[in-house]
Design an enzyme around this catalytic site. Structure first.
Site, mmCIF file in Angstrom:
data_model
loop_
_atom_site.group_PDB
_atom_site.id
_atom_site.type_symbol
_atom_site.label_atom_id
_atom_site.label_comp_id
_atom_site.label_asym_id
_atom_site.label_seq_id
_atom_site.Cartn_x
_atom_site.Cartn_y
_atom_site.Cartn_z
ATOM 1 N N LYS A 9 10.233 140.661 49.347
ATOM 2 C CA LYS A 9 10.370 141.007 50.782
ATOM 3 C C LYS A 9 11.822 140.873 51.216
ATOM 4 O O LYS A 9 12.606 140.124 50.610
ATOM 5 C CB LYS A 9 9.461 140.145 51.666
ATOM 6 C CG LYS A 9 9.829 138.660 51.789
ATOM 7 C CD LYS A 9 10.750 138.307 52.942
ATOM 8 C CE LYS A 9 11.128 136.843 52.872
ATOM 9 N NZ LYS A 9 12.270 136.327 53.430
ATOM 10 N N VAL A 95 16.037 134.499 41.888
ATOM 11 C CA VAL A 95 15.572 133.219 42.424
ATOM 12 C C VAL A 95 16.621 132.701 43.416
ATOM 13 O O VAL A 95 17.815 132.901 43.214
ATOM 14 C CB VAL A 95 15.364 132.222 41.245
ATOM 15 C CG1 VAL A 95 14.980 130.842 41.745
ATOM 16 C CG2 VAL A 95 14.305 132.765 40.291
ATOM 17 N N ASP A 136 5.783 132.080 53.413
ATOM 18 C CA ASP A 136 5.876 133.546 53.289
ATOM 19 C C ASP A 136 4.724 134.159 52.496
ATOM 20 O O ASP A 136 4.665 135.378 52.331
ATOM 21 C CB ASP A 136 7.182 133.928 52.576
ATOM 22 C CG ASP A 136 8.392 133.808 53.481
ATOM 23 O OD1 ASP A 136 8.227 133.915 54.717
ATOM 24 O OD2 ASP A 136 9.502 133.620 52.955
#
Ligand code: C5P
Length: 290
Positions: A9, A95, A136
């Protein structure tokens, strides 16, 4: 075996509102799924427990990984605690980028286990479980374009954002989320994103109107690393982006382009300086049965 793509996202806008009594902050965010993804495969195992493997050696494969947490919660929710599950994770999402990689993996595990165990859970049931895994994760269950409130779990579906090419660039450093929230508490925010204006622009399929309203309040935090974020934003805008912003708590930055050729040139130029640089597209379709 079941395969699921775990899509990243981006935050088209990110506003932090008041601090709550539970230590979290209320957020107001416009979220967008893009076609950059991790690959998750799931299988049943004879031996009880969750067995996770990952192509990155430094990623924890025990209960600290949100994918394991999601798998355990799912088994508990459908009364199948004794069932063994193996999860293979191939990561492509950087990451520590603010792209919800770990949350996307956890959401993909929930969707995949629902299919693998033929549990028949609906979107809302999965989102309720997702909420318990992380802030999230609920958005990542169905993805698309959404307005997120609260910790990020209160979701309102939006029409798809205007079509465009997105250049995503991550500098080599990562920024710790608690550290950034802590620093944010010590600044008086001068600006807030025009979230209503952005929602209107999205509804009118207006790319420029959407792009110029992209704003992330974390960019105001007093941190020397934000200078590099500002440099990347400047380079994206110079390269022809209609708008550029940092996603989540960073450190990835992205720009929206109406012209694919300009996006390619900009990505090529940035990749000389920054190791992660990709062109992505927004994903319009819901990832679940909505
Ligand atoms: O969501 P997650 O648990 O990864 O967040 C890590 C930390 O970031 C929290 O413990 C909290 O300090 C801060 N945070 C916050 N408000 C949010 C999300 C995270 O204050 N909405």
């Amino acid at each position: 075996m079941i395969r699921e793509a775990a899509y990243a996202k981006l935050n088209l806008s990110l506003d932090v509102q008041e601090k709550r009594t539970d230590g979290y902050h209320n957020m107001l965010m416009v979220m967008q799924t893009i076609d950059l993804c991790d690959h998750i495969s799931l299988d049943l195992r004879l031996e009880a427990g969750i067995f996770l493997t990952c192509n990155y050696g430094y990623i924890p494969t025990d209960g600290r990984n949100l994918a394991c947490k999601a798998a355990n919660l799912f088994l508990k929710a459908c009364g199948r605690e004794g069932q063994g599950i193996s999860i293979r994770m191939k990561k492509e999402i950087p990451v520590g980028a603010g792209m919800a990689g770990g949350s996307a993996d956890a959401a993909a595990v929930l969707r995949g286990m629902n299919r693998l165990l033929k549990a028949g859970m609906g979107r809302r049931e999965l989102e309720k479980l997702a909420e318990q895994v992380g802030s999230d994760v609920a958005f990542c269950v169905a993805g698309g374009t959404a307005l997120a409130k609260g910790r990020g779990e209160m979701l309102e579906d939006l029409p798809p954002m205007p079509d465009c090419s997105i250049v995503v660039c991550k500098p080599s450093f990562s920024i710790s989320t608690p550290e950034l929230f802590g620093k944010l508490d010590r600044v008086k925010l001068l600006h807030h994103p025009d979230t209503d204006g952005m929602l209107e622009a999205i509804r009118e399929n207006d790319l420029r109107g959407t792009a110029i309203r992209m704003y992330n309040v974390f960019e105001e935090v007093d941190d020397r690393r934000m200078r590099i974020v500002a440099d990347i934003k400047g380079a994206l805008l110079d390269g022809g982006a209609a708008g550029a912003v940092m996603t989540g708590t960073g450190s990835a930055v992205f720009g929206l382009f109406s012209d694919e050729e300009k996006a390619k040139k900009s990505a090529e130029k940035l990749s000389k300086e920054y190791s992660f640089c990709r062109i992505a597209k927004p994903i319009k379709a819901c990832l679940f049965d909505c």
